[in-house]
Design an enzyme around this catalytic site. Structure first.
Site, PDB file in Angstrom:
ATOM      1  N   LYS A   1       0.808  -1.218   0.000  1.00 39.47           N
ATOM      2  CA  LYS A   1       0.000   0.000   0.000  1.00 39.47           C
ATOM      3  C   LYS A   1       0.847   1.277   0.000  1.00 39.47           C
ATOM      4  O   LYS A   1       0.321   2.365  -0.186  1.00 39.47           O
ATOM      5  CB  LYS A   1      -0.955  -0.018   1.191  1.00 39.47           C
ATOM      6  CG  LYS A   1      -1.991  -1.120   1.097  1.00 39.47           C
ATOM      7  CD  LYS A   1      -2.962  -1.107   2.281  1.00 39.47           C
ATOM      8  CE  LYS A   1      -4.122  -2.065   2.068  1.00 39.47           C
ATOM      9  NZ  LYS A   1      -3.753  -3.471   2.311  1.00 39.47           N
TER      10      LYS A   1
HETATM   11  C1  LIG Z   1      -4.578  -4.555   1.765  1.00 37.96           C
HETATM   12  C2  LIG Z   1      -3.851  -5.835   1.632  1.00 37.96           C
HETATM   13  C3  LIG Z   1      -4.287  -6.847   0.749  1.00 37.96           C
HETATM   14  C4  LIG Z   1      -5.571  -6.748  -0.044  1.00 37.96           C
HETATM   15  O1  LIG Z   1      -5.526  -5.784  -1.069  1.00 37.96           O
HETATM   16  P1  LIG Z   1      -6.890  -5.280  -1.748  1.00 37.96           P
HETATM   17  O2  LIG Z   1      -6.470  -4.255  -2.723  1.00 37.96           O
HETATM   18  O3  LIG Z   1      -7.722  -4.705  -0.636  1.00 37.96           O
HETATM   19  O4  LIG Z   1      -7.544  -6.454  -2.360  1.00 37.96           O
HETATM   20  C5  LIG Z   1      -3.505  -7.984   0.612  1.00 37.96           C
HETATM   21  N1  LIG Z   1      -2.383  -8.148   1.324  1.00 37.96           N
HETATM   22  C6  LIG Z   1      -1.942  -7.214   2.202  1.00 37.96           C
HETATM   23  C7  LIG Z   1      -0.710  -7.477   2.984  1.00 37.96           C
HETATM   24  C8  LIG Z   1      -2.651  -6.028   2.380  1.00 37.96           C
HETATM   25  O5  LIG Z   1      -2.224  -5.123   3.267  1.00 37.96           O
END
Ligand SMILES: *Cc1c(COP(=O)(O)O)cnc(C)c1O
Length: 429
Positions: free
Chosen positions: A107
């Site tokens: 993210k």
């Molecule tokens: C947020 C997250 C996900 C999921 O991603 P999305 O875009 O919400 O589907 C998967 N793995 C980790 C480690 C995350 O922090």
């Protein structure tokens, strides 16, 4: 570029307005009015381009002329200041490591891009915004780090007391400056409910522009397209069928992959891999989309019962179920299977995966039982962040990265709250 609401009941807006607002007034997600594929030659020659150049080509039509090219290029350079390695773990199975950023969460890219866009839009101090976000773990840290020190943006993060890991808590409570943390006496759903209530509370929104920093925001969602291009660039053999397996919670990341596919990356199909929260795999099997209350698992960033970006995925397939089924496979796995996969990857390939990456790996293995392809699974977090759920013998093997060490020594600062009125007082004070 204009954006419209997928609820079709709000005026079209500019990129800037979509970023600042987050969600349309009719509560719909914003979606670009047009998606123009890039030249085939761009992807044929992708190895000749730097990551920054690739990112610029992918994102520029979505920003339009609202950020001058020269500034957009600077933003991209700043955002992408780390590596995105593609690691072969078995023949024709690769891990795309997206955890080399400042908070070791994938993210980071979206959070950093969004923060810099907001900062640009507030150049003349006319667009002060407050980012209000609830986190079950990883979003909070990425948002805190991405927005730290960004002019014109205040960040308030709500997290459930005692429900995030120590590392995650440190990442969101130790930075100071324009980042403030609220430790909520409750679970993630309580945090989320308070945030939603605040967005609808005119006694707050009359005084400040609130926005959210999760993947419903186009500036957090769209930069995730870059990963798929960076992976494609690194593939030695580009002639084989190519499949991505994405560990999916709110389905923002996989949906960005589908956008990248629309732009022309030759991806054959996607696998949405998930835990026991299986509304999407069930939907693809039965044709019935039935949101459920989420259940807790060891891959907790995917503990989502009603994925917010799924509506964008449907739109990308013209709301055609058959078309969707041809481009998207989806499987769910138990915690037990996830642990076994982590163990197997470690003993068989000497590769340490976090639970989310392990779920995505399982998706690949399932697909390969009946198909042939070159498969890439997305490794979305550094395993150290989930060390409490790793087998102790594996956890011992992980060196604590610098990014994590620095926050561990810092002092936690958080304000405890237990009810909505306390959030309101905090925001208005
Ligand atoms: C947020 C997250 C996900 C999921 O991603 P999305 O875009 O919400 O589907 C998967 N793995 C980790 C480690 C995350 O922090």
């Amino acid at each position: 570029m204009k954006y419209y609401s997928l609820n079709n009941n709000s005026p079209k807006v500019s990129f800037q307005e979509a970023v600042v607002k987050g969600l349309a007034p009719d509560k719909g997600l914003y979606f670009p009015e047009e998606i123009r594929p890039l030249e085939d030659s761009f992807f044929e020659n992708i190895e000749e381009y730097s990551n920054n150049e690739i990112a610029f080509e992918l994102i520029k039509q979505f920003v339009g002329d609202e950020i001058p090219s020269i500034i957009l290029k600077d933003i991209i350079t700043d955002v992408l200041s780390f590596e995105f390695p593609l690691v072969e773990v078995e023949k024709d199975i690769y891990s795309l490591e997206l955890f080399h950023g400042p908070t070791m969460a994938f993210k980071d890219v979206g959070a950093r891009f969004m923060a810099r866009c907001l900062s640009y839009f507030n150049e003349d101090n006319s667009n002060q915004v407050t980012v209000l976000v609830a986190t079950s773990g990883d979003t909070g840290g990425a948002v805190a780090s991405g927005f730290l020190g960004v002019k014109g943006v205040d960040v308030v993060i709500l997290y459930p007391s005692g429900k995030v890991s120590d590392i995650q808590e440190k990442q969101l409570t130790t930075l100071g400056k324009n980042i403030r943390a609220l430790e909520v006496d409750g679970v993630f759903d309580d945090c989320q409910a308070m945030v939603k209530k605040a967005f609808l509370d005119t006694s707050i929104t009359d005084y400040m522009q609130l926005t959210s920093a999760n993947s419903i925001n186009i500036a957090r969602w769209l930069p995730q397209m870059f990963y798929y291009a960076f992976a494609y660039k690194q593939l030695k053999d580009k002639s084989k069928k190519l499949v991505f397996s994405v560990p999916s919670g709110n389905y923002g990341n996989i949906c960005a992959g589908m956008m990248a596919q629309k732009l022309g990356i030759p991806i054959d199909l996607f696998i949405a891999s998930t835990n026991e929260n299986k509304v999407v795999p069930t939907y693809l099997k039965t044709g019935k989309y039935e949101p459920k209350r989420s259940v807790q698992t060891i891959s907790n960033a995917m503990d989502v019962g009603d994925p917010s970006n799924f509506i964008r995925i449907e739109k990308l397939h013209n709301n055609d179920f058959e078309k969707l089924k041809n481009n998207l496979h989806s499987y769910s796995f138990t915690d037990e299977e996830t642990r076994e996969a982590m163990q197997y990857l470690y003993s068989n390939s000497n590769y340490i995966a976090d639970p989310h990456g392990a779920v995505a790996y399982l998706g690949v293995k399932e697909y390969l039982k009946t198909n042939n392809a070159q498969c890439i699974f997305l490794e979305t977090a550094h395993p150290i962040k989930f060390s409490p759920v790793l087998d102790a013998t594996i956890a011992d093997k992980i060196e604590i990265p610098e990014q994590i060490k620095t926050v561990l020594n810092k002092e936690k600062v958080a304000t405890q709250i237990s009810k909505y009125s306390e959030l309101k007082d905090f925001l208005l004070s």
